[in-house]
Design a protein around this motif. Structure first.
Motif, PDB file in Angstrom:
ATOM      1  N   LEU A   1      32.568  21.068  44.715  1.00 26.36           N
ATOM      2  CA  LEU A   1      33.221  21.258  43.424  1.00 26.36           C
ATOM      3  C   LEU A   1      33.233  22.750  43.130  1.00 26.36           C
ATOM      4  CD1 LEU A   1      34.343  20.174  40.706  1.00 26.36           C
ATOM      5  CD2 LEU A   1      31.968  20.141  39.893  1.00 26.36           C
ATOM      6  N   ILE A   2      34.414  23.279  42.828  1.00 23.81           N
ATOM      7  CA  ILE A   2      34.570  24.694  42.488  1.00 23.81           C
ATOM      8  C   ILE A   2      35.126  24.768  41.078  1.00 23.81           C
ATOM      9  CG2 ILE A   2      35.763  26.855  43.041  1.00 23.81           C
ATOM     10  CD1 ILE A   2      35.946  25.807  45.957  1.00 23.81           C
ATOM     11  N   TYR A   3      34.546  25.649  40.264  1.00 28.81           N
ATOM     12  CA  TYR A   3      35.089  25.795  38.913  1.00 28.81           C
ATOM     13  C   TYR A   3      35.009  27.232  38.453  1.00 28.81           C
ATOM     14  CZ  TYR A   3      30.241  25.267  37.117  1.00 28.81           C
ATOM     15  OH  TYR A   3      28.903  25.392  36.854  1.00 28.81           O
ATOM     16  N   LEU A   4      35.834  27.538  37.443  1.00 35.81           N
ATOM     17  CA  LEU A   4      35.941  28.885  36.902  1.00 35.81           C
ATOM     18  C   LEU A   4      35.608  28.847  35.418  1.00 35.81           C
ATOM     19  CD1 LEU A   4      36.783  31.858  37.496  1.00 35.81           C
ATOM     20  CD2 LEU A   4      39.110  31.192  36.846  1.00 35.81           C
ATOM     21  N   LEU A   5      34.695  29.727  35.012  1.00 33.86           N
ATOM     22  CA  LEU A   5      34.300  29.864  33.610  1.00 33.86           C
ATOM     23  C   LEU A   5      34.699  31.229  33.090  1.00 33.86           C
ATOM     24  CD1 LEU A   5      30.567  28.670  33.732  1.00 33.86           C
ATOM     25  CD2 LEU A   5      32.527  27.360  32.918  1.00 33.86           C
ATOM     26  N   ARG A   6      34.967  31.294  31.791  1.00 33.06           N
ATOM     27  CA  ARG A   6      35.105  32.574  31.096  1.00 33.06           C
ATOM     28  C   ARG A   6      33.906  32.683  30.171  1.00 33.06           C
ATOM     29  NH1 ARG A   6      39.513  32.149  27.421  1.00 33.06           N
ATOM     30  NH2 ARG A   6      37.939  31.549  25.924  1.00 33.06           N
ATOM     31  N   HIS A   7      33.201  33.813  30.265  1.00 29.45           N
ATOM     32  CA  HIS A   7      32.029  34.048  29.427  1.00 29.45           C
ATOM     33  C   HIS A   7      32.386  34.942  28.253  1.00 29.45           C
ATOM     34  CE1 HIS A   7      28.732  32.505  31.959  1.00 29.45           C
ATOM     35  NE2 HIS A   7      29.519  32.806  32.972  1.00 29.45           N
ATOM     36  N   GLU A   8      31.986  34.514  27.081  1.00 28.90           N
ATOM     37  CA  GLU A   8      31.980  35.382  25.906  1.00 28.90           C
ATOM     38  C   GLU A   8      30.567  35.969  25.876  1.00 28.90           C
ATOM     39  OE1 GLU A   8      34.701  35.857  24.129  1.00 28.90           O
ATOM     40  OE2 GLU A   8      35.818  34.276  25.136  1.00 28.90           O
ATOM     41  N   GLY A   9      30.451  37.263  25.876  1.00 32.53           N
ATOM     42  CA  GLY A   9      29.127  37.881  25.882  1.00 32.53           C
ATOM     43  C   GLY A   9      28.535  37.943  27.283  1.00 32.53           C
ATOM     44  N   ASP A  10      27.224  38.088  27.344  1.00 32.99           N
ATOM     45  CA  ASP A  10      26.489  38.297  28.588  1.00 32.99           C
ATOM     46  C   ASP A  10      26.278  36.976  29.332  1.00 32.99           C
ATOM     47  OD1 ASP A  10      24.746  39.052  30.608  1.00 32.99           O
ATOM     48  OD2 ASP A  10      23.109  39.595  29.264  1.00 32.99           O
TER      49      ASP A  10
ATOM     50  N   SER B   1      35.477  26.573  30.131  1.00 30.41           N
ATOM     51  CA  SER B   1      35.943  26.070  31.426  1.00 30.41           C
ATOM     52  C   SER B   1      37.432  26.355  31.562  1.00 30.41           C
ATOM     53  CB  SER B   1      35.715  24.561  31.512  1.00 30.41           C
ATOM     54  OG  SER B   1      34.348  24.254  31.484  1.00 30.41           O
ATOM     55  N   LEU B   2      37.809  26.985  32.673  1.00 26.02           N
ATOM     56  CA  LEU B   2      39.215  27.305  32.929  1.00 26.02           C
ATOM     57  C   LEU B   2      39.836  26.409  33.980  1.00 26.02           C
ATOM     58  CD1 LEU B   2      39.052  31.199  32.811  1.00 26.02           C
ATOM     59  CD2 LEU B   2      39.620  29.590  30.981  1.00 26.02           C
ATOM     60  N   GLY B   3      39.017  25.760  34.795  1.00 26.35           N
ATOM     61  CA  GLY B   3      39.548  24.844  35.801  1.00 26.35           C
ATOM     62  C   GLY B   3      38.469  24.364  36.740  1.00 26.35           C
ATOM     63  N   TYR B   4      38.704  23.176  37.290  1.00 27.19           N
ATOM     64  CA  TYR B   4      37.787  22.538  38.240  1.00 27.19           C
ATOM     65  C   TYR B   4      38.607  22.041  39.420  1.00 27.19           C
ATOM     66  CZ  TYR B   4      34.276  22.661  34.585  1.00 27.19           C
ATOM     67  OH  TYR B   4      33.387  23.106  33.634  1.00 27.19           O
ATOM     68  N   TRP B   5      38.114  22.278  40.637  1.00 24.10           N
ATOM     69  CA  TRP B   5      38.838  21.901  41.846  1.00 24.10           C
ATOM     70  C   TRP B   5      37.877  21.363  42.895  1.00 24.10           C
ATOM     71  CZ3 TRP B   5      39.168  26.520  39.257  1.00 24.10           C
ATOM     72  CH2 TRP B   5      40.390  26.836  38.671  1.00 24.10           C
ATOM     73  N   THR B   6      38.432  20.566  43.813  1.00 23.41           N
ATOM     74  CA  THR B   6      37.731  20.202  45.039  1.00 23.41           C
ATOM     75  C   THR B   6      38.623  20.680  46.180  1.00 23.41           C
ATOM     76  OG1 THR B   6      38.723  17.996  44.987  1.00 23.41           O
ATOM     77  CG2 THR B   6      36.495  18.207  44.087  1.00 23.41           C
ATOM     78  N   PRO B   7      38.050  21.360  47.158  1.00 23.10           N
ATOM     79  CA  PRO B   7      38.861  21.836  48.277  1.00 23.10           C
ATOM     80  C   PRO B   7      39.428  20.670  49.099  1.00 23.10           C
ATOM     81  CG  PRO B   7      36.738  22.965  48.214  1.00 23.10           C
ATOM     82  CD  PRO B   7      36.669  21.829  47.239  1.00 23.10           C
TER      83      PRO B   7
END
Length: 107
Positions: free
Chosen positions: A50-59, A37-43
């Motif tokens: 709820l908007i959030y950004l993930l970084r995936h390792e692998g597929d 998890s890189l961050g969570y926001w509400t507009p």
């Protein structure tokens, strides 16, 4: 490395329960399934999103498959939805970083 921007629109009256599920189980399980998890926001002005950004390792597809099959997630989702589903709509966009700006990641 792939990033994923996800947008959840909560079912009416379910935003607090959705946030609680993320706090209590979802975020920790993401980590165990190669999603950071890189961050969570509400507009501003849209309290049911709820908007959030993930970084995936692998597929990403494999990460989500493993997450979805995890008994802890299945149980947490089931327990949180005894009075109905929490998310009315889920959108996902997979992203690749560019060289325009260095990526700044949360700790």
């Amino acid at each position: 490395m792939t990033y994923e921007l996800r947008t959840y629109t909560a079912a009416p009256g379910k935003m607090d329960a959705l946030m609680e599920r993320f706090r209590e189980s979802t975020i920790d399980l993401f980590t165990e399934h190669s999603m950071t998890s890189l961050g969570y926001w509400t507009p501003v002005g849209t309290p049911d999103v709820l908007i959030y950004l993930l970084r995936h390792e692998g597929d990403p597809k494999e990460n989500w498959k493993a997450f979805g099959a995890d008994r802890r997630w299945i149980d947490a989702k089931s327990a949180s939805e005894t009075d109905g589903v929490l998310a009315a709509k889920i959108e996902s966009v997979l992203l690749e970083a560019t060289d325009l700006h260095p990526i700044v990641e949360a700790n």
